[in-house]
Design an enzyme around this catalytic site. Structure first.
Site, PDB file in Angstrom:
ATOM      1  N   HIS A 181      -9.757  10.933  -9.375  1.00 42.93           N
ATOM      2  CA  HIS A 181     -11.128  11.075  -9.892  1.00 42.93           C
ATOM      3  C   HIS A 181     -11.247  10.572 -11.321  1.00 42.93           C
ATOM      4  CE1 HIS A 181     -11.931  13.162  -6.372  1.00 42.93           C
ATOM      5  NE2 HIS A 181     -11.375  14.294  -6.686  1.00 42.93           N
ATOM      6  N   ARG A 283      -3.954  -6.073   3.381  1.00 45.12           N
ATOM      7  CA  ARG A 283      -3.113  -4.907   3.707  1.00 45.12           C
ATOM      8  C   ARG A 283      -3.632  -4.299   5.007  1.00 45.12           C
ATOM      9  NH1 ARG A 283      -3.048  -3.888  -2.257  1.00 45.12           N
ATOM     10  NH2 ARG A 283      -0.882  -3.605  -2.876  1.00 45.12           N
ATOM     11  N   ARG A 319      -0.804  -9.462   6.017  1.00 48.62           N
ATOM     12  CA  ARG A 319       0.508  -8.819   6.018  1.00 48.62           C
ATOM     13  C   ARG A 319       0.595  -7.894   7.218  1.00 48.62           C
ATOM     14  NH1 ARG A 319       2.201  -4.903   1.206  1.00 48.62           N
ATOM     15  NH2 ARG A 319       0.751  -3.451   2.167  1.00 48.62           N
ATOM     16  N   ARG A 442       7.867   4.377  -7.676  1.00 53.38           N
ATOM     17  CA  ARG A 442       6.613   3.855  -8.204  1.00 53.38           C
ATOM     18  C   ARG A 442       5.530   4.927  -8.285  1.00 53.38           C
ATOM     19  NH1 ARG A 442       4.665  -0.277  -3.365  1.00 53.38           N
ATOM     20  NH2 ARG A 442       2.545   0.162  -3.986  1.00 53.38           N
ATOM     21  N   CYS A 479       1.589 -10.837  -5.292  1.00 54.62           N
ATOM     22  CA  CYS A 479       0.442 -10.058  -4.829  1.00 54.62           C
ATOM     23  C   CYS A 479       0.539  -8.607  -5.256  1.00 54.62           C
ATOM     24  CB  CYS A 479       0.275 -10.174  -3.321  1.00 54.62           C
ATOM     25  SG  CYS A 479       1.691  -9.562  -2.404  1.00 54.62           S
TER      26      CYS A 479
HETATM   27  C1  PEP Z   1       3.877  -4.617  -3.606  1.00 53.80           C
HETATM   28  O1  PEP Z   1       4.797  -3.869  -3.267  1.00 53.80           O
HETATM   29  O2  PEP Z   1       3.804  -5.164  -4.718  1.00 53.80           O
HETATM   30  C2  PEP Z   1       2.768  -4.881  -2.671  1.00 53.80           C
HETATM   31  C3  PEP Z   1       1.866  -5.799  -2.940  1.00 53.80           C
HETATM   32  O3  PEP Z   1       2.693  -4.127  -1.567  1.00 53.80           O
HETATM   33  P1  PEP Z   1       2.229  -2.587  -1.582  1.00 53.80           P
HETATM   34  O4  PEP Z   1       1.753  -2.248  -2.971  1.00 53.80           O
HETATM   35  O5  PEP Z   1       1.156  -2.487  -0.561  1.00 53.80           O
HETATM   36  O6  PEP Z   1       3.486  -1.877  -1.217  1.00 53.80           O
HETATM   37 MG    MG Z   2       5.039  -3.346  -1.206  1.00 58.18          MG
END
Ligand code: PEP
Ligand code: MG
Length: 548
Positions: A181, A283, A319, A442, A479
């Site tokens: 949010h 995606r 993808r 991440r 990407c």
């Molecule tokens: C990535 O890993 O950078 C990517 C583009 O795929 P996702 O973020 O969907 O895992």
């Molecule tokens: Mg990825």
């Protein structure tokens, strides 16, 4: 305490101002109540949320407050609470019963991951409001009377509804992700914001803080010169974005293919509307996140077509399903994994759900028939030449001409001479590649200083793969999120990538910035960044060269 705080920049802009901390008051006093009192209080919470939704001006906050009001009055939630409370008992403390009832709901949302997991903050908010209502400890609305930078553990729309945000200079929160949010509200208000900024609650009230919502960094110790140069950089990026149109070009005329990331038909329309040359990452799993059962091939064909239709005459890089880890898809019943990011995800699903992938490839090939698009198809999480060959064989057998792999693992990057030999192109998924090179989740905001593509270890890995691609004469793109950062975009081009795919909202700024640098400068900045010892050094050296 460090003077630099790193998170995810979710709304750009540079400001300085005094910190105003929003602290959740949590008292451990017992809260006695009967079930009737609990339900009366929940009704009042719903009414408060509806009222706040009615009065707030910002559309997006209105929507989310309305959604929270619906959650608070959801019969399933009421039933779950009722199931935990025995009638006719006056509890000496209802906290644990309520925590259990809300906890069950939260667990269900968390299991769905991504967007849904971030909605658990709504349930926390509703429960906190309920406890506050029952204990009579509701706080009067916090009124901002002077321009301030709001710093909080997390902010819900109802927190923000109680703040008069015309005085909010920026939002910096310790938790939350790009779709939280806080991010949505900040973008709606057009003020800088950083989420997932660990440690920020250590900053004391009133401290002057510099916030850079593009970099996702905040500083308690900064110079006026630094503040001014960041402000100027931001202003220049915006001015150039407005001034430059057409296909991506460097200053020396070198063509750069600019593409956008999309997950559905609305995303495709957005990609086309910002003047890109197509979609660089479709995606597909986003279409499936809410499906309890696998869509049939015919249903998939219809879904893919809805994305292909707006892209006539343009490139679409599809993808294949990247289910698993941070993207759970309900109908892929995965067993519990100790390390899901290292488990069965992406192309590895062919080990457990081979037919699902085959049916998807068939649907993609079918959907593209008769539509004038330049179809490219790639597989996520390809790790070895054998996997690349397996994917290429299956896709080519269906008549798909341009087949590629995402380069998201160190193995694929270091072995790119063999992996890329099997396919037509590669696309760096820098979100995952950074996670795996840096061995840092991440999604873990405590590690956000590690999960940056600016780290020379990540840049070197990309450089190795780009050199292999060049010697094989194969094209590569990026990407991941890094392509949306204008300076990193220039460095990635300097390392040798040919195309950049990003959120549609980032395209004009990247295009504008690239028009100010030539290829030789990008190469110089890239080589310098690769030779740095830290992400900070790489970033500041590269920026120095790119802004010369
Ligand atoms: C990535 O890993 O950078 C990517 C583009 O795929 P996702 O973020 O969907 O895992
Ligand atoms: Mg990825």
């Amino acid at each position: 305490m460090s003077n630099k705080f790193t998170g995810i920049g979710v709304s750009p802009g540079v400001v300085v101002g005094p910190v105003r901390r929003i602290v959740q008051v949590t008292s451990n006093e017992p809260i006695p109540a009967t079930p009737r009192e609990v339900f009366d209080a929940l009704e009042k919470v719903t009414a408060d949320l509806e009222n706040a939704a009615h009065h707030i001006e910002l559309d997006i906050a209105k929507e989310v407050l309305g959604a929270q009001a619906m959650m608070a009055s959801d019969p399933a939630l009421i039933e779950a609470i009722g199931a935990r409370l025995s009638q006719d008992i006056k509890y000496s403390d209802v906290r644990s019963e309520l925590a259990d009832s809300f906890g069950g709901f939260k667990a269900a949302l968390t299991a769905l991951g991504g967007y849904f997991a971030e909605r658990t903050a709504d349930l926390d908010e509703i429960m906190n409001r309920l406890l506050a209502k029952l204990s009579g400890t509701e706080q009067a609305a916090l009124v901002l009377t002077a321009p301030s930078i709001i710093v909080a553990e997390d902010l819900t729309p109802s927190d923000t509804a109680q703040l008069n945000l015309q005085f909010a200079l920026a939002l910096v929160v310790a938790k939350g992700g790009p779709t939280s949010h806080t991010a949505i509200v900040a973008r709606g208000l057009g003020i800088p914001a950083i989420v997932g900024c660990a440690g920020v609650m250590e900053i004391s009230e009133g401290t002057q803080l510099l916030v850079d919502g593009r970099d996702g960094t905040a500083y308690t110790d900064y110079s006026e010169v630094d503040f001014e140069s960041r402000k100027q950089r931001e202003a220049a990026l915006r001015a150039r974005a407005a001034a430059v149109v057409g296909p991506g070009r460097l200053k020396d005329g070198t063509h750069v293919t600019l593409l956008a990331n999309a997950g559905d038909a609305a995303g495709a329309i957005a990609a086309a509307s910002v003047g890109t040359e197509g979609i660089g990452l479709f995606r597909t799993e986003l279409l499936f996140l809410e499906s309890k059962t696998e869509p049939t091939v015919a249903e998939q064909v219809a879904m893919y077509r809805s994305v292909f239709e707006p892209m006539k005459g343009l490139r679409v890089v599809v993808r294949t399903l990247d289910a698993g880890s941070d993207k759970p898809v309900p109908y892929i019943h995965a067993p519990h994994e100790e390390n899901p990011a290292l488990g069965v995800r992406g192309w590895r699903l062919t080990r457990t759900n081979n037919d699902v992938i085959n049916r998807q490839l068939q649907a993609i090939a079918e959907a593209a028939q008769g539509i004038d698009i330049d179809l490219w198809v790639m597989a996520p999480m390809i790790n070895t030449p054998a996997e690349a060959q397996d994917f290429a064989t299956r896709a080519r057998a269906l008549g798909i001409k341009k087949v590629g792999v995402m380069i998201e693992t160190p193995a694929a990057a270091l072995h790119a001479d063999k992996v890329l030999a099997e396919v037509n192109f590669g696309s760096f998924g820098t979100n995952d590649l950074t996670q795996y090179v840096m061995a840092s989740d991440r999604l873990d905001s405590r590690l956000s200083d590690m999960t940056t593509t600016w780290h020379p270890a990540v840049l070197r890995t990309i450089q190795i793969a780009c050199n292999s691609a060049k010697s094989l004469n194969k094209s590569t793109g990026v990407c991941g999120e890094s392509a949306a950062n204008p300076y990193l975009a220039a460095v990635l081009l300097g390392l040798g990538v040919n195309s950049l795919s990003m959120a549609p909202s980032a395209v004009s700024e990247v295009r504008g910035f690239l028009s100010t640098v030539d290829l030789a400068t990008c190469v110089e900045a890239a080589l310098k960044a690769v030779s740095a010892s830290s992400a900070e050094e790489a970033e500041s050296w590269a920026k120095g060269i790119l802004e010369k």
